[in-house]
Design an enzyme around this catalytic site. Structure first.
Site, PDB file in Angstrom:
ATOM      1  N   ASP A 177      -6.847   3.044   1.514  1.00  0.00           N
ATOM      2  CA  ASP A 177      -6.465   3.498   0.177  1.00  0.00           C
ATOM      3  C   ASP A 177      -5.359   4.531   0.314  1.00  0.00           C
ATOM      4  OD1 ASP A 177      -8.520   1.896  -0.614  1.00  0.00           O
ATOM      5  OD2 ASP A 177      -9.703   3.462  -1.593  1.00  0.00           O
ATOM      6  N   ASP A 223     -13.320  -5.012 -11.223  1.00  0.00           N
ATOM      7  CA  ASP A 223     -14.075  -3.773 -11.076  1.00  0.00           C
ATOM      8  C   ASP A 223     -15.011  -3.669 -12.269  1.00  0.00           C
ATOM      9  OD1 ASP A 223     -12.387  -3.335  -8.934  1.00  0.00           O
ATOM     10  OD2 ASP A 223     -11.006  -2.102 -10.099  1.00  0.00           O
TER      11      ASP A 223
END
EC number: 5.3.1.16
Length: 243
Positions: free
Chosen positions: A8, A129
């Site tokens: 990330d 998500d």
């Protein structure tokens, strides 16, 4: 099932967030290319990269770090975060990224996903998500009223290569993956599903392997690898039946 290490990116560095909150970040490496090489050397077969700044801004933000990762490894890479138009998709594929992950745009502009699948077959993945089974968008900032399974079926119809399913409440919290929700999503479609969020140890990988027959073909893990609670070599060995 394959184990997919996550990188990330925030301001050019490798970080992890807790529950998608930008202010709750921990920096693990200032050199994304070196981190990518390390995961490859430890047996990673696919790298999952997220441009966190891009996800929140809606436009690419970490292009230099992403290029460094693509140049540092020979294994396939997938990238998500702030990718919301065709020129950005094309630019990242030309940069050396193997497949692009579309998230927010899948809910807000599904026709773009359809067109991307037509132009770049086999290279488009959709990230769904969810919180309590409902789709979240814009870097998890907004929870919609659309069911994750409903969106997954739409994306399957467009010809996406895979669906990455993240349970937001579990992500970065090391509380174990949401097996029930992941299985339900995988069983509702025929395209491969990659589980994400909550993996904390080898036992969590073993538990996910019990729903592999539902169509769960991979698992993304980040924080557990960075904190050392999960060893990538051991996880890869387990999924290959060599542990």
């Amino acid at each position: 099932m394959i184990v997919i290490p996550a990188i990330d990116l925030k301001e050019g560095r490798c970080v992890r967030l807790e529950q998608g909150l930008m202010e709750k970040d921990t920096v693990y490496n200032d050199n994304p290319g070196a981190q990518a090489r390390s995961w490859q050397e430890q047996g990673g077969e696919l790298l999952h990269i997220v441009d966190l700044d891009g996800a929140f801004a809606g436009v690419p933000r970490n292009r230099d770090a992403i290029r460094a990762i693509a140049e540092a490894v020979s294994i396939p890479t997938e990238l998500g975060g702030g990718i919301r138009d065709l020129p950005t998709i094309e630019a990242y594929l030309e940069l050396g990224i193997d497949r692009v992950i579309l998230g927010t745009v899948a809910k807000e502009n599904p026709e773009l996903v359809r067109e991307a699948c037509r132009l770049f077959p086999g290279r488009i993945v959709v990230g769904i998500d969810a919180r309590d089974g409902l789709v979240a968008v814009r870097g998890w900032a907004d929870v919609t009223e659309k069911l994750a399974t409903e969106l997954a079926k739409e994306m399957e119809g467009f010809g996406v290569e895979a669906i990455i399913y993240t349970d937001i409440a579990r992500d970065g919290m090391m509380g174990g993956p949401n097996l029930e929700a992941t299985r339900a999503l995988a069983e509702s479609i025929s395209v491969p599903v990659i589980a994400s969020g909550g993996v904390s140890c080898l036992e969590d990988i073993a538990r996910l392997m019990t729903i592999e027959d539902s169509g769960v073909t991979g698992v993304i893990t980040g924080k557990a690898l960075y904190t050392g609670s999960l060893d990538l070599r051991e996880a890869v060995a387990l999924t290959k039946g060599k542990a």
